[in-house]
Design an enzyme around this catalytic site. Sequence first.
Site, PDB file in Angstrom:
ATOM      1  N   SER A 221       0.883  -1.135   0.098  1.00  0.00           N
ATOM      2  CA  SER A 221       0.053  -0.053   0.042  1.00  0.00           C
ATOM      3  C   SER A 221       0.892   1.163  -0.008  1.00  0.00           C
ATOM      4  O   SER A 221       2.498   1.169   0.319  1.00  0.00           O
ATOM      5  CB  SER A 221      -0.950   0.087   1.214  1.00  0.00           C
ATOM      6  OG  SER A 221      -0.190   0.585   2.220  1.00  0.00           O
ATOM      7  N   LYS A 222       0.119   2.480  -0.125  1.00  0.00           N
ATOM      8  CA  LYS A 222       1.026   3.664  -0.173  1.00  0.00           C
ATOM      9  C   LYS A 222       1.762   3.965   0.932  1.00  0.00           C
ATOM     10  O   LYS A 222       2.622   4.618   0.957  1.00  0.00           O
ATOM     11  CB  LYS A 222      -0.239   4.815  -0.412  1.00  0.00           C
ATOM     12  CG  LYS A 222      -0.837   5.124  -1.788  1.00  0.00           C
ATOM     13  CD  LYS A 222      -1.590   6.134  -1.604  1.00  0.00           C
ATOM     14  CE  LYS A 222      -2.608   6.387  -2.877  1.00  0.00           C
ATOM     15  NZ  LYS A 222      -3.583   7.358  -2.883  1.00  0.00           N
ATOM     16  N   ARG A 223       1.259   3.401   2.124  1.00  0.00           N
ATOM     17  CA  ARG A 223       1.918   3.668   3.407  1.00  0.00           C
ATOM     18  C   ARG A 223       3.200   2.755   3.535  1.00  0.00           C
ATOM     19  O   ARG A 223       3.978   3.233   4.564  1.00  0.00           O
ATOM     20  CB  ARG A 223       0.871   3.605   4.502  1.00  0.00           C
ATOM     21  CG  ARG A 223      -0.085   4.574   4.511  1.00  0.00           C
ATOM     22  CD  ARG A 223      -1.107   4.527   5.523  1.00  0.00           C
ATOM     23  NE  ARG A 223      -2.159   3.279   5.067  1.00  0.00           N
ATOM     24  CZ  ARG A 223      -3.043   3.440   3.965  1.00  0.00           C
ATOM     25  NH1 ARG A 223      -2.996   4.348   3.342  1.00  0.00           N
ATOM     26  NH2 ARG A 223      -3.811   2.238   3.520  1.00  0.00           N
ATOM     27  N   ASP A 224       3.256   1.717   2.968  1.00  0.00           N
ATOM     28  CA  ASP A 224       4.327   0.884   3.106  1.00  0.00           C
ATOM     29  C   ASP A 224       5.824   1.527   2.868  1.00  0.00           C
ATOM     30  O   ASP A 224       5.748   2.436   1.881  1.00  0.00           O
ATOM     31  CB  ASP A 224       4.489  -0.557   2.277  1.00  0.00           C
ATOM     32  CG  ASP A 224       3.381  -1.306   2.978  1.00  0.00           C
ATOM     33  OD1 ASP A 224       3.171  -1.618   4.157  1.00  0.00           O
ATOM     34  OD2 ASP A 224       2.660  -1.986   1.927  1.00  0.00           O
TER      35      ASP A 224
END
Length: 437
Positions: free
Chosen positions: A213-216
């Site tokens: 995900s974008k947050r990884d």
Amino acid sequence: MSSKVRTRFAPSPTGFLHLGGARTALFNWLFTRQNGGSLILRIEDTDEKRNTEEAFQAIYEGLAWMGIDWDEGHQKGGDYGPYNQSQRTALYQKWFDKLQADGRVYEDDRAWRFRFDRKPVTVSDLVCGETTIDYANEEINPDMTIRRPDGSFTFHFVNVVDDVEMEITHVIRGEDHLMNTPKHIQLYEAFGVKPPIFAHIPLILNDSGKKMSKRDEGAAVKDYLAMGFLPEAMTNFVALLGWNPKNDEEILSVEELISKFNLNQINRAPAKFDLTKALWMNQQYLGKLSADQFLKAVRPSLEQANIPTENSTLPRAVAAVQEKVSSLNEVADMISFLYKDDFPYDNDALAKVRKNESAPALLAALKDAWSITENWDEAKAVIGETAKANDAKMGQLMFPTRVALSGLGGGLDLGEMIAILGKEQCVARLKRFSAIS
Ligand code: GLU
């Protein structure tokens, strides 16, 4: 007779170029360059909220940094423009009118729906094989909205119109679009146009086996630049996310990637993202640079860390860590102590020195011995002699000396450190250390 390969990378501006997008762009690019085709950069900017200039720039800059160029689109022009969806409304209207004339659309609650053919539709995907959706049941697969009440067109419709208008021959994109593709094929059939070849590339999983995900960590291309990756290393490791040359080769130049890449050999299984492996690859690329190239590559991060880059010892210091680092940023951390008199001491290293009861006396003896060392080339040997003269093993003095000179328990080779610092600094640092330990 083979027609010219035409591919496209069609990102929606989300604010940054993410790893999955970069991989899609790279696979398109490798395939296109291998076949002497044209890669089109099409910006899918129909969601006006996200259409900021920065979001566009993030895409252009991310691609440029990775060495991915395109043949049509932003700054290139081309015969199939405009290349931003927000400017293509007239074309969407044209194809909408055709569907309307053919009786394939109807108004429903002020939106417009496309009438599906009530039959099974199969996608034959180069990577995923065959996927069939049976449209027989209207309840399960109701006719799809292609135009909203505000007059705007939906993703599926504009995506297909663009691929038709731009004469795209190969659609290479993320697996998340596989299940959309039968809908797209319905549109191709209604338009009377042969669908392109499809290749849906596998998801990327993070460390914990979940969809990245974008947050990884490692999700944004710009993070790799900030982390101190070389673009060549980045390109190499991204190319191996879901593809490999079917042997154990892992270090592949861009030329090799272009010649060996094979759309038919993309793995069906998800690709696993592994930052440790990416860093390992970066280390291989860093190690291959000449001393000058390495110095040049590392300079911006040294400047950022306020290391005086004009210092005459810098080339030697940088060369001493070239083989040790896996990112350019680590260099500043490893050598900054050389250029700072008030460098901090690492707590663990300090605790370890304090456990060694003979360290203060040994360091004091070394300080005296170094003060009268005339030929500084012998400074390292003096450590051994001092230890011996005080009935200690060399290691008992080496580690405390390293900590006293650098504040660190590891890193730069001790001999290099001593040579670069010179006599005056070494003696001064032993003095400073004796005051705190
Ligand atoms: N804008 C879509 C995306 O970013 C593109 C889908 C496609 O490549 O067809 O997912």
